[in-house]
Scaffold this active site. Structure first.
Site, PDB file in Angstrom:
ATOM      1  N   ASP A 229       0.854  -1.186   0.000  1.00 30.09           N
ATOM      2  CA  ASP A 229       0.000   0.000   0.000  1.00 30.09           C
ATOM      3  C   ASP A 229       0.896   1.244   0.000  1.00 30.09           C
ATOM      4  O   ASP A 229       2.006   1.175  -0.505  1.00 30.09           O
ATOM      5  CB  ASP A 229      -0.965  -0.066   1.203  1.00 30.09           C
ATOM      6  CG  ASP A 229      -2.271   0.670   0.933  1.00 30.09           C
ATOM      7  OD1 ASP A 229      -2.202   1.857   0.575  1.00 30.09           O
ATOM      8  OD2 ASP A 229      -3.355   0.067   1.073  1.00 30.09           O
ATOM      9  N   HIS A 252       2.126   1.972  -3.244  1.00 31.57           N
ATOM     10  CA  HIS A 252       1.219   2.966  -3.833  1.00 31.57           C
ATOM     11  C   HIS A 252       1.798   4.375  -3.810  1.00 31.57           C
ATOM     12  O   HIS A 252       1.120   5.325  -4.131  1.00 31.57           O
ATOM     13  CB  HIS A 252      -0.137   2.936  -3.125  1.00 31.57           C
ATOM     14  CG  HIS A 252      -0.890   1.655  -3.377  1.00 31.57           C
ATOM     15  ND1 HIS A 252      -2.149   1.422  -2.886  1.00 31.57           N
ATOM     16  CD2 HIS A 252      -0.561   0.548  -4.083  1.00 31.57           C
ATOM     17  CE1 HIS A 252      -2.548   0.210  -3.265  1.00 31.57           C
ATOM     18  NE2 HIS A 252      -1.593  -0.342  -3.983  1.00 31.57           N
TER      19      HIS A 252
END
Ligand SMILES: *[C@@H]1O[C@H](CO)[C@@H](O)[C@H](O)[C@H]1NC(C)=O
Length: 404
Positions: A229, A252
């Site tokens: 993430d 991310h």
């Protein structure tokens, strides 16, 4: 030759033997220096990865906490099985506890043990805490598999949480495979995270590297973050944040947000992110807000010296975040006011054609966006930029051409 030992010499000799033996007793084989050292093994911790050492760690903490002078807790090499452990600083008699870790703290392998407990290793209301070295192994892979198969699984817990604490330094810590976030800093002031190594699989869900919220004076330097993430996420109330020399990817990217999910929410202000290399990440530098009414804001952000290697959205502001099926935001525009964001010396390659994307709130357009010396290409072809409701200026070489 006869040696004549005078009375004062014997006194000094005895005194020094006394000092040495009392240090050795407290040291219990590890650490050094003139502060008391509490070895977790003297409190019953076992380095075999199997015996539950939670109680021993908490007892060592209680002893260090009761010391009127700064104290060190020492964790020798080996693997220590630790369950949910909350280290409270409220009653500590000193504000200089050092936790020196040469070993690995291992979470229970059954994710149900920690899955709903809210935290694994947690520090609450501490002042002057230092954590040196060490590895946290969250053993999150089985929970990721559960989540990735869409089964009914617990949320999982972050590996390290520091809450409502001041003057904390973490240096040289490694975090592996958490169930949820690696590290969360919440309600803190003057925090330094240095030389961290953060690692989890690219497809591990919710494994943000470092998440900051409601905190001021947070420095993150020299971190390597590979995760599933966000590398770093800055939530509401993150102010005076400095992140420098970061390697990010997979993951991310670095994100301010998500912001604006609540109506009343503290803003994000004075953030510097510099010298970051993004490799194969979903985003580079992102600001993300919900498409909802809110009085939050983002003010005074500098993104400087970033290298993008095959990044899907190198530069992005997304103020229309409204995940599928969320009826509370459909058709609304974000209330979060974004102003004063500078992108300086950002270069490399985009994995999609739109390398610069400012998708701002219709109700509160972004203002004071500055692009300076930006050079991003798309598979050796020109990339493009896209603006909606975004105002500002550009300087120096900007390619793709600015749409501000
Ligand atoms: C902005 O944050 C930095 C730390 O990142 C701090 O040194 C500086 O004083 C802050 N500026 C203001 C105006 O508060």
């Amino acid at each position: 030759m006869a040696t004549k030992i005078t009375f004062p010499t014997i006194q000094i000799l005895i005194l020094s033997i006394f000092i040495h033996s009392s240090f050795a007793a407290k040291k219990g084989g590890g650490g050094g220096g003139a502060v008391p050292v509490y070895n977790v093994q003297s409190f019953g911790a076992k380095a075999n990865g199997k015996s539950d050492s939670t109680h021993a760690f908490l007892s060592a903490w209680a002893a260090a906490c009761a010391s009127v002078q700064p104290a060190t807790i020492y964790v020798p090499p080996g693997r220590y099985l630790i369950g949910a452990a909350a280290f409270w600083g409220t009653t500590c008699k000193n504000s200089g506890i050092t936790l020196r870790i040469d070993g690995t703290l291992v979470a229970p392998s059954d994710y149900n043990v920690l899955g709903r407990s809210g935290s694994w290793i947690k520090f609450e209301r501490t002042d002057g805490l230092t954590i040196l070295g060490g590895t946290l192994d969250g053993q999150g892979a089985s929970l990721w598999a559960c989540k990735n198969h869409g089964r009914n699984c617990p949320k999982g817990t972050q590996s390290l949480g520091v809450y409502n604490s001041n003057n904390v330094m973490v240096n040289g810590l490694t975090s592996l495979d958490p169930q949820f976030f690696h590290i969360i800093i919440d309600g803190c002031h003057n925090i330094k995270l240095l030389g961290m190594t953060i690692s989890a699989a690219a497809d591990s869900p919710n494994t943000d590297g470092i998440h900051v919220q409601s905190s001021s004076g947070v420095t993150i330097k020299n971190a390597q973050i590979r995760t599933g993430d966000d590398c770093i996420s800055l939530g509401p109330g993150s102010t005076n944040v400095w992140a420098e020399n970061i390697g990010c990817g997979p993951g991310h990217g670095i994100s301010i947000g998500s912001l604006g999910s609540n109506l009343n929410e503290p803003g994000v202000q004075n953030v510097t992110v510099k010298s970051v290399t993004f490799t194969g990440t979903e985003n580079g530098v992102r600001i993300k807000t919900w498409a909802k009414q809110s009085n939050g804001f983002v003010r005074g952000v500098l993104f400087q010296h970033a290298t993008m290697n095959n990044v899907q959205n190198p530069i992005i502001i997304d103020q229309n975040y409204c995940p599928n099926g969320d009826g509370k935001c459909s058709g609304q525009s974000s209330g979060v006011k974004i102003s004063g964001v500078t992108y300086q010396d950002i270069h490399g390659t985009s994995a999609t054609q739109v390398a610069v994307n400012f998708d701002c709130s219709k109700k509160y357009p972004c203002s004071g966006i500055t692009l300076q010396d930006v050079h991003l290409s798309y598979q050796n072809r020109p990339a493009t930029s896209s603006c909606s409701n975004a105002g500002g200026s550009s300087a120096g070489l900007v390619d793709p051409r600015s749409c501000l």
